[in-house]
Design an enzyme around this catalytic site. Structure first.
Site, mmCIF file in Angstrom:
data_model
loop_
_atom_site.group_PDB
_atom_site.id
_atom_site.type_symbol
_atom_site.label_atom_id
_atom_site.label_comp_id
_atom_site.label_asym_id
_atom_site.label_seq_id
_atom_site.Cartn_x
_atom_site.Cartn_y
_atom_site.Cartn_z
ATOM 1 N N GLN A 221 70.669 -2.675 68.447
ATOM 2 C CA GLN A 221 69.304 -3.203 68.468
ATOM 3 C C GLN A 221 69.241 -4.535 69.213
ATOM 4 O O GLN A 221 68.165 -5.064 69.439
ATOM 5 C CB GLN A 221 68.793 -3.406 67.035
ATOM 6 C CG GLN A 221 68.637 -2.104 66.260
ATOM 7 C CD GLN A 221 68.149 -2.300 64.835
ATOM 8 O OE1 GLN A 221 68.643 -1.649 63.940
ATOM 9 N NE2 GLN A 221 67.181 -3.178 64.602
ATOM 10 N N ARG A 368 64.065 -2.748 57.843
ATOM 11 C CA ARG A 368 62.655 -2.755 58.203
ATOM 12 C C ARG A 368 61.951 -3.941 57.553
ATOM 13 O O ARG A 368 60.964 -3.793 56.841
ATOM 14 C CB ARG A 368 62.016 -1.438 57.794
ATOM 15 C CG ARG A 368 60.850 -1.097 58.694
ATOM 16 C CD ARG A 368 60.438 0.320 58.597
ATOM 17 N NE ARG A 368 59.366 0.538 59.558
ATOM 18 C CZ ARG A 368 58.959 1.723 59.922
ATOM 19 N NH1 ARG A 368 59.512 2.790 59.456
ATOM 20 N NH2 ARG A 368 57.986 1.846 60.788
ATOM 21 N N CYS A 369 62.469 -5.114 57.830
ATOM 22 C CA CYS A 369 62.051 -6.303 57.096
ATOM 23 C C CYS A 369 62.499 -7.518 57.872
ATOM 24 O O CYS A 369 63.525 -7.484 58.541
ATOM 25 C CB CYS A 369 62.731 -6.233 55.728
ATOM 26 S SG CYS A 369 63.080 -7.790 54.940
ATOM 27 N N GLU A 738 57.107 -3.591 60.226
ATOM 28 C CA GLU A 738 57.730 -3.668 58.918
ATOM 29 C C GLU A 738 56.762 -3.893 57.773
ATOM 30 O O GLU A 738 57.147 -3.789 56.606
ATOM 31 C CB GLU A 738 58.782 -4.787 58.954
ATOM 32 C CG GLU A 738 59.868 -4.463 59.976
ATOM 33 C CD GLU A 738 60.684 -5.655 60.409
ATOM 34 O OE1 GLU A 738 60.174 -6.780 60.297
ATOM 35 O OE2 GLU A 738 61.810 -5.466 60.865
#
Ligand code: FES
Ligand code: FES
Lengths: 784, 167
Positions: A221, A368-369, A738
């Site tokens: 990522q 996802r945060c 997110e």
């Protein structure tokens, strides 16, 4: 009838995604699809024990298997000073175990063979003699005197304590608590879960022995940051490293860290002179790579009788596993957990956090945060629910009473954030209206009379996303800016290269739309490239919802840079002075005479063929954008559940989500992101769990035990929006990837508590499975 | 140890020698280099590897290549003939994919469903796809994608032959 013109893809248009064409044909290019001539395959032998001393490793039986090329152990890596590597949080992590194994699934040895089946068979033949030690799986136990020392290889480490970190004003908070009529408290555990992107992690390491050029295809990522870290860890010259992150089958934070497998495969390729592929299977992914959460939280809210909040006090203990390998900005030991004041005007707050080593997998990633915002949001939203129950107030009303008001922005929070913009009452009221709140409350009252359990859960979250600014936020010293390079060719078609990296978020479309908006080149004419470090400008990557806030801002700014030059060229073409030139969606014209105009395509051609005297040729530029502040997306989610008293089963009847992520670039994509997040939030609230038995055996190590939501049980969502632009972002966007995972778990759990709170049940920790609900009901004599 | 087998994949006959333990998914991906069929788990849960075996959806990670000897395999690569298949179109139009990793398996399961039930209800779609996990989309748009394809296929089927033959 108007003639249909194809959409240009300006901001606000739901154009179809450009990247879909290859995916729907089965022509994506994911890591495992890469096959190079002479490529070897690596398989990892992992520890069956959570804590054990390694007495000896016999690799001979594996080496004897036909097709095996090499067996790598920690001892071999040690000779090259590669047995340990630094983590993103400034700790160290074993690449291959030398002295001890510290969690089940830890990497012990690697087999490299000419066939993946052979590599796997041979790995099982490696004979490791272990002396099993007592494992510690609970962080509170780990901190007790006399607990087995996990990190005994660290010179100054005398216990299992990792860090202590505080935010806010302790004295002011104590004073607020003294003044309060009441203290509401909640102890809750946000359990360990796992991002589980459908594609696991892997690498194809290809080091050319003749040139030393290292091409690393990696599920990354953050390819640029990974290249720098590789240079620092492996001592490879950075200019010789090229990381290519191909199409990613999801990431959700799981593909942010550097894993031991990447390092060993790279070392093996260097030593053997062949490309080496390593790709995890699902069990390896679940037991060893970046997990999420595992926070034990105690919150206290000082409130007055009328429901007004006076202060917040939080103590948190994080379970970091065997190595402190959280991916987060270096100044913040528990990430951005101090956003825990949430959407509320809290005059005083104090947050104390500690971390502990345990015999569990390392790598607390932001699933996802934005760096632990999820845990913070969960705690405050659950705590507000508790306050509503204790004060017998409506949960919507108590929120409205305590929200930061629209006119208070920019708002300085008690823990040090400056919120950019928001209108929390508007989002909440819209959600209540859409779900038909009052009617539902009536229905609930009637059902309750009949003994039926129905609950309505509210959560009004605020996130902090889009790191930096770079002086405040850095990862391993690298400032959290991001970049965009834009080149417009003579025919008016453009290539945009970015430092961020999509994992399915639709960057190839969304970022092309920003260029379309700013320069007027149709999105279909803008090719977006990411993931190849040789070919894109340096950036920190995609996680923590930072692509649009930072990479998107860089895209807007570089487009504007080009527009400024284009204006000069247009003035030259229109024989007017630059000051008289106006621009509107791809057309330059002389003020007051819009019929006399040049298109961006005319101008692009002139940039290579007909320039004003003394101007450099070409129409291209690069921008490195360092955001002045973070952005603060928010929203309100309302959930309706029905609970079966006979089985404890919770049925989510409705879920209304109002999101405010500022300006929406492609509403279709934004909504897709929200659907995905609401589903992951649903999974976390009701199904997903990684847990351990007393010996440290991981339970939740495959999809039989680690339950992901399928199409069958996933609720139908009703999504709505309000738009409060970010005042400091060039196009007013805030980031949305997110929000739904951050905000929804509390809404689901609050709905359950709302259904059973009157029975005296104040908390059920996630995942809220049927057995837990039934047990709680039974304890209160309310089960059937 | 290796055994000769013949499998027809997307209409093409392939006669190869394989080890009896070779999984069908590896046969497809590694031996034929058809990489549209993906692998997402090791316990037959995710459905990323779904292909059709004699027209029936199977998880190709749980079938041995030798079991497919003499049979027909259909993968995602066969869907587009000339233009896109209505299912592919549906996934694009209705934003039924994000990372795309589950998509080939999803589409193959959808294909089998629509063969059996040309006009499925939402519940029928959700049930038929419940062996295919998507971590990105939350399924709502996948359901819409399948509905889109069903409509489109129905409309195409309703076109009289003469009109359809015009080209
Ligand atoms: S790979 Fe997951 S079911 Fe086949
Ligand atoms: S689109 Fe990513 S798993 Fe379905």
């Amino acid at each position: 009838m108007a003639i249909d013109t194809p959409p240009k893809g300006f901001i606000g248009e739901s154009i179809k995604r450009k990247e879909d064409d290859r995916f729907i044909r089965g022509k994506g290019n994911y890591l495992d699809d890469i096959s190079l001539p002479g490529m070897l395959h690596m398989s990892i032998l992992r520890s069956p024990f959570a804590h054990a001393r390694i007495r000896s490793i016999n690799t001979k039986p594996a080496e004897a298997v036909p097709g095996v090329v090499a067996v790598v152990t920690g001892a071999l890596l040690e000779q090259h000073k590669l047995a340990w590597m630094p983590t993103l949080s400034g700790d160290t992590q074993a690449v291959l175990a030398t002295d001890k194994v510290r969690y089940q699934g830890q990497e012990v040895a690697c087999v490299i063979a000419n066939d993946p089946y052979v590599a796997r068979d041979a790995a099982q033949l490696i004979d490791v003699d272990y002396e099993v030690l007592k494992a510690v799986v609970d962080p509170y136990q780990a901190l007790k005197p006399g607990a087995p020392l996990i990190r005994d290889e660290k010179k100054d480490q005398k216990d299992n304590h990792i860090y202590h970190w505080e935010a806010g004003d302790k004295a002011a908070t104590e004073a607020a608590f003294k003044k309060a009529d009441k203290v509401v408290s909640l102890e809750t555990f946000y359990p360990r879960c796992h991002p589980s992107p459908l594609e696991t992690c892997g690498i194809v390491a290809d080091i050319n022995p003749a040139t030393g050029q290292a091409t690393l295809y990696m599920t990354s990522q953050a390819p640029h940051a990974h290249r720098t870290l590789f240079a620092l860890v492996a001592g490879l010259p950075e200019e010789k490293i090229r990381i290519i992150s191909p199409d990613l089958g999801g990431g959700f934070g799981n593909k942010v860290p550097i894993y031991p497998g990447y390092v060993v495969a790279t070392a093996a390729s260097l030593l053997l002179g062949h490309p080496v592929k390593w790709i995890e299977d699902r069990s390896e992914n679940l037991i060893s790579t970046g997990f999420a959460r595992d926070f034990h939280m105690q919150g206290e809210l000082a409130v007055n009788k009328d429901g007004k909040f006076l202060g917040l006090r939080v103590k948190m203990l994080s379970d970091n596993g065997a190595f402190y390998a959280d991916a987060q900005p270096s100044k913040f030991r528990a990430g951005l957990f101090h956003i825990v004041t949430g959407s509320y005007d809290l005059p005083a707050a104090h947050v104390e956090t500690d971390g502990a080593y345990t015999n569990k997998a390392p790598g607390g990633v932001a699933f996802r945060c934005s760096f632990r915002v999820t845990e913070a949001s969960y705690l405050i939203e659950r705590l507000v629910e508790s306050a509503a129950v204790e004060l017998k107030m409506d949960p919507a009303e108590i929120r409205l009473k305590n929200f930061i008001q629209p006119e208070q922005f920019p708002y300085k929070s008690a823990t040090g954030f400056e919120y950019d913009s928001g209108d929390y009452p508007r989002a909440l009221k819209l959600a209540l209206e859409k779900i038909g709140y009052e009617q539902l409350r009536k229905e609930q009252a009637e059902k309750r009379k009949r003994g039926e359990l129905m609950g309505i859960g509210v959560a009004s979250f605020t996130e902090v996303v889009g790191a930096g600014h770079g002086t405040e936020y850095d990862i391993a010293g690298l400032r959290m800016f991001d970049s965009a390079e834009l080149r417009v060719h003579p025919t008016g078609k453009a290539i945009l290269k970015l430092g961020v990296k999509s994992q399915g978020q639709g960057h190839e479309t969304t970022f092309a739309q920003i260029v379309a908006e700013e320069l007027g080149i149709p999105a279909s004419d803008v090719e977006v490239q990411e993931g190849d470090t040789d070919n894109t400008p340096y950036g920190l990557g995609t996680y923590a919802s930072r692509s649009t806030p930072v990479g998107g801002a860089a895209t807007a700014m570089v487009s504007r840079k080009l527009r400024d030059k284009a204006k000069k060229i247009a003035a030259h073409l229109l024989e007017a002075s630059e000051a008289d030139i106006e621009f509107d969606h791809g057309k330059f014209f002389v003020k007051g005479a819009p019929s006399k105009s040049k298109t961006i395509q005319d101008v692009a051609f002139a940039a290579y063929t007909n320039l004003p005297e003394g101007m450099e040729a070409g129409l291209e530029g690069v921008t490195y954008y360092d955001p002045p502040n973070m952005t603060f997306p928010f929203g309100t989610y309302v959930v309706v559940v029905d609970i079966d008293r006979g089985t404890g089963q919770v049925k989510v009847r409705r879920m209304v989500a109002v999101d405010d992520c500022g300006v929406r670039i492609n509403p279709m994509i934004v909504e897709g992101q929200i659907h995905g997040g609401l589903t992951e939030g649903f999974g976390i609230a009701f199904m997903e769990l990684i847990t351990f038995d007393e010996q440290g055996n991981c339970i939740g190590s495959n999809f039989t035990d680690y339950l992901l939501p399928t199409s069958w049980e996933t609720p139908r969502f009703e999504t709505f929006e309000t738009v409060t632009p970010s005042p400091h972002h060039p196009i007013g966007a805030k980031g949305v990837g997110e929000s739904a995972t951050v905000g929804s778990p509390a809404a689901y759990v609050n709905a359950v508590i709302d259904a059973v709170g009157h029975l005296g049940i104040t908390n059920i920790d996630m995942p809220v499975s049927s057995d837990k609900v039934w047990t709680a009901l039974q304890e209160k004599g309310a089960a059937e | 140890m290796a055994r000769p087998i013949t499998i027809t994949v997307n209409g093409d006959k392939h006669s190869l020698e394989v080890e009896p333990r070779l999984l069908l998914v590896h046969f497809i991906r590694e031996r034929l280099r058809l990489t549209g069929t993906h692998i997402g788990c090791d316990t037959t849960h995710c459905g990323a590897c779904t292909v059709l075996l004699d027209g029936v959806p199977v998880k190709s990670c749980t079938v041995l290549a030798v079991q497919a000897d003499g049979r027909q395999v259909t993968t995602v690569e066969s869907l587009a003939v000339g233009g896109l298949h209505p299912i592919q179109e549906g996934f694009k139009q209705e934003h039924g994919l994000q990372c795309g990793f589950c998509t080939p398996g999803m589409m193959m399961s959808s294909f089998a469903l629509l063969q059996e039930k040309p006009d499925p209800t939402e519940d029928e779609i959700r049930w038929a796809l419940s062996g295919n996990i998507c971590r990105c989309t939350g399924y709502m748009n996948i359901v819409k994608s399948v509905r889109y394809a069903a409509q489109k296929m129905k409309a195409a089927a309703a076109v009289p032959v003469e009109a359809g033959a015009r080209s």
